[in-house]
Structures are given as structure tokens and as C-alpha cells.
Design a protein around this motif. Sequence first.
Motif, short mmCIF file in Angstrom:
data_model
loop_
_atom_site.label_atom_id
_atom_site.label_comp_id
_atom_site.label_asym_id
_atom_site.label_seq_id
_atom_site.Cartn_x
_atom_site.Cartn_y
_atom_site.Cartn_z
N GLN A 271 6.32 11.02 -2.68
CA GLN A 271 5.76 12.35 -2.49
C GLN A 271 4.73 12.46 -1.38
O GLN A 271 4.52 13.53 -0.84
CB GLN A 271 5.12 12.83 -3.81
N ASN A 272 4.03 11.38 -1.05
CA ASN A 272 2.92 11.49 -0.12
C ASN A 272 3.42 11.67 1.32
O ASN A 272 3.81 10.72 1.99
CB ASN A 272 2.02 10.25 -0.21
N GLY A 273 3.39 12.92 1.78
CA GLY A 273 3.86 13.22 3.13
C GLY A 273 2.92 12.72 4.20
O GLY A 273 3.34 12.48 5.34
N GLU A 274 1.63 12.59 3.86
CA GLU A 274 0.66 12.11 4.84
C GLU A 274 0.99 10.69 5.29
O GLU A 274 0.96 10.37 6.48
CB GLU A 274 -0.75 12.15 4.22
N ILE A 275 1.31 9.84 4.31
CA ILE A 275 1.66 8.45 4.63
C ILE A 275 2.94 8.41 5.45
O ILE A 275 3.04 7.69 6.45
CB ILE A 275 1.83 7.62 3.35
N ARG A 276 3.92 9.23 5.06
CA ARG A 276 5.20 9.23 5.76
C ARG A 276 5.03 9.64 7.22
O ARG A 276 5.58 9.00 8.13
CB ARG A 276 6.19 10.17 5.06
N GLN A 277 4.25 10.69 7.44
CA GLN A 277 4.07 11.18 8.81
C GLN A 277 3.31 10.17 9.65
O GLN A 277 3.65 9.92 10.81
CB GLN A 277 3.32 12.52 8.79
N GLN A 278 2.28 9.57 9.07
CA GLN A 278 1.48 8.59 9.80
C GLN A 278 2.33 7.41 10.25
O GLN A 278 2.26 6.98 11.40
CB GLN A 278 0.32 8.11 8.93
N ALA B 89 0.83 -1.21 0.00
CA ALA B 89 0.00 0.00 0.00
C ALA B 89 0.87 1.26 0.00
O ALA B 89 0.56 2.24 -0.68
CB ALA B 89 -0.92 -0.01 1.23
N VAL B 90 1.96 1.22 0.77
CA VAL B 90 2.88 2.36 0.79
C VAL B 90 3.56 2.52 -0.56
O VAL B 90 3.66 3.63 -1.09
CB VAL B 90 3.94 2.19 1.90
N ASP B 91 4.02 1.42 -1.11
CA ASP B 91 4.71 1.49 -2.39
C ASP B 91 3.79 2.01 -3.49
O ASP B 91 4.25 2.68 -4.41
CB ASP B 91 5.23 0.10 -2.76
N LEU B 92 2.51 1.72 -3.39
CA LEU B 92 1.54 2.19 -4.38
C LEU B 92 0.99 3.57 -4.03
O LEU B 92 0.16 4.10 -4.76
CB LEU B 92 0.38 1.19 -4.48
#
Length: 313
Positions: free
Chosen positions: A264-271, A227-230
Motif C-alpha cells: 500500500q505504501n505509495g511513497e516507498i514505491r515512488q521513491q 525495510a520495504v517488506d516491512l
Amino acid sequence: MDVNRQYNRNQMDYDMDHPNPKLDKMSCNEDRVDSGLDSLKEEEFRNIVEDMESLNMAAAEPTRNDNNEPWKKEVTEDGDTFLHLAIIHEAKEQAIQMINLSRNDPFLNIQNNQRQTPLHLAVIMEQPKVVEKLLVAGCDPLLVDSSGNTALHIACKRGSMLCFAVLTQVCPKHLPSILKAPNYSGHNCLHLASIHGFLSLVESLIGLGADVDAQEQCNGRTALHLAVDLQNPELVKLLVTSGADVNSLTYGGYTPYHLTFGRQNGEIRQQLHDLTAQELRELPESESESEDSDVEAQSEDDEMYDDIHFVGH
């Protein structure tokens, strides 16, 4: 890719079953949906349809089971029986008649050259009623095609909700083993539903007992890694809420959080940063760094033995 320290992305490449051409590292074997079409001319197919319509399949004898019926022995050059062809060409009435006349008959489990049973094709062709008839009549849901997919794998890959519902409700005793089984690409049903972003199927699979932390066999990634990779934040949230282990490691030692680097998705990274154990937030040593260390060690060893003479030199 620069992410504050050298990061060998090649370690994190893997082969996934995904149709998106933008994800050039993700390949899949397309389902064979034209089985029997290319090998038959229109006139030949019309003759087969006429033969099927002329078969003695009276509704008054639904439980008749004659292994000597000539139509059960007819096979095309692609390995398709009349039942395969009826499903492919959406001749549903003829297909159901043949199923009713073949209860608990090995005829129902004949596999074509792509190792597809009628059940595989019924899922591909989105025919949930035929799927139900096949299962009730004794078609084996554990059989796999040439890619190692059961009918349920195909339903998860294609997002076939109706076929998925029939497969999971009609044959519950086989469900645990099917949910655990990987296909030949190393992906189980949950991995396939995650890769293709079918959130409702992912939720249903977990509710049915699928292991949310099961690792795909290629690189040891869980559904959360995928899911993260996608870059699918909705799927990440669903999996985390469903109890996915954020500290799960791939065979190369990467957590789902590590896969957010360079994306690019900072939301996923922060979570994931907030949930991942502090000691697992740093990237593991890359292959390049290991190779550099090996070179340095080798240089030091060479200096230790620079006084060795061989044949006078």
C-alpha cells in the motif's frame, strides 16, 4: 496477487526474526529469559541465594581466582551456574562479586542448555553494568547461543541501547567479525535491527562499519529489502541515505522496488522507482510463467515424436 502481470509471491516469502503476529511469514525463536526459574521452587532458590551470600567473596580480594571454588561447579538441571542465576534473578551485587573472583576463568563462558553464557543473559536482562564487568573480566563476546546469536545480536534484536553501547565500545577488536556473522536464521546484526525497526541502532551499526548491502542467507535480501517488506518508510529513507544499493538483487532476482508491488505504501514505491535502474524495474519471470513455458515446450516435443511406436502401439 494481481499486479498487471502474474506475480508469484511465494518466491518472496522468507523466515524473519520478528515478533509481530500480523507478519505470519516471520517467525523467531524467543530468547529464553526464564532460565533457571521453572526448574527451581521458591524455597530452593532462596537456599541458593543464601549460599551465594555466604560465599567467601570479600571485596578485599577482587582479583582472587580459584578454580576449585565449590560454587563454580554447581549447575542446575537447565545448565545454569550460580552466575547465570544471579543475573536472571537480578542479584547484581552477587553477580559482580563472582565476576571479580573469576577473571579470565572459563567459568565466565559456561553455556547453559540453551547455550547462553552469562553475557547473553546480562543483555537479555538489561544489565549493562554486568555486561561491562563480564567483558572486562574476559567473557567471550563471540560465543553464540542455540539460535546462533552473539550477545550483540541479542542487543540489536531487543533494541538494548545501553548494552549495545557497552558491547561495541569495550570489545572493538571483535566487532568486525561479529557484525559480519549471521545467526542460524541467516540474519546479521544489521538485519535484526532493521527487522525490528530500531533506526538508531541501524544508524549506529552502519557508522561502526556494518555492510549496508549484506544479504541475509535465506533469500539474499539486504536491509533495504527488509525495510520495504516491512513497509517502514523511515528505515527505507535512512538506508538509502546511508548508501544502500537500490539495485541489489535477491537470490530470486528481485530488487527492493519489486517488493513494493501489491503493497500500500505509495511513497516507498515512488521513491524506489525513481532510484532503481530502468532495466531492473520490470518484475522477473515468475515460477508459474516458467512452468507454463515448460509445459508448452513439452507439448511441442510430444507432437514432434507422436509417430513413435512401442510394442505395436
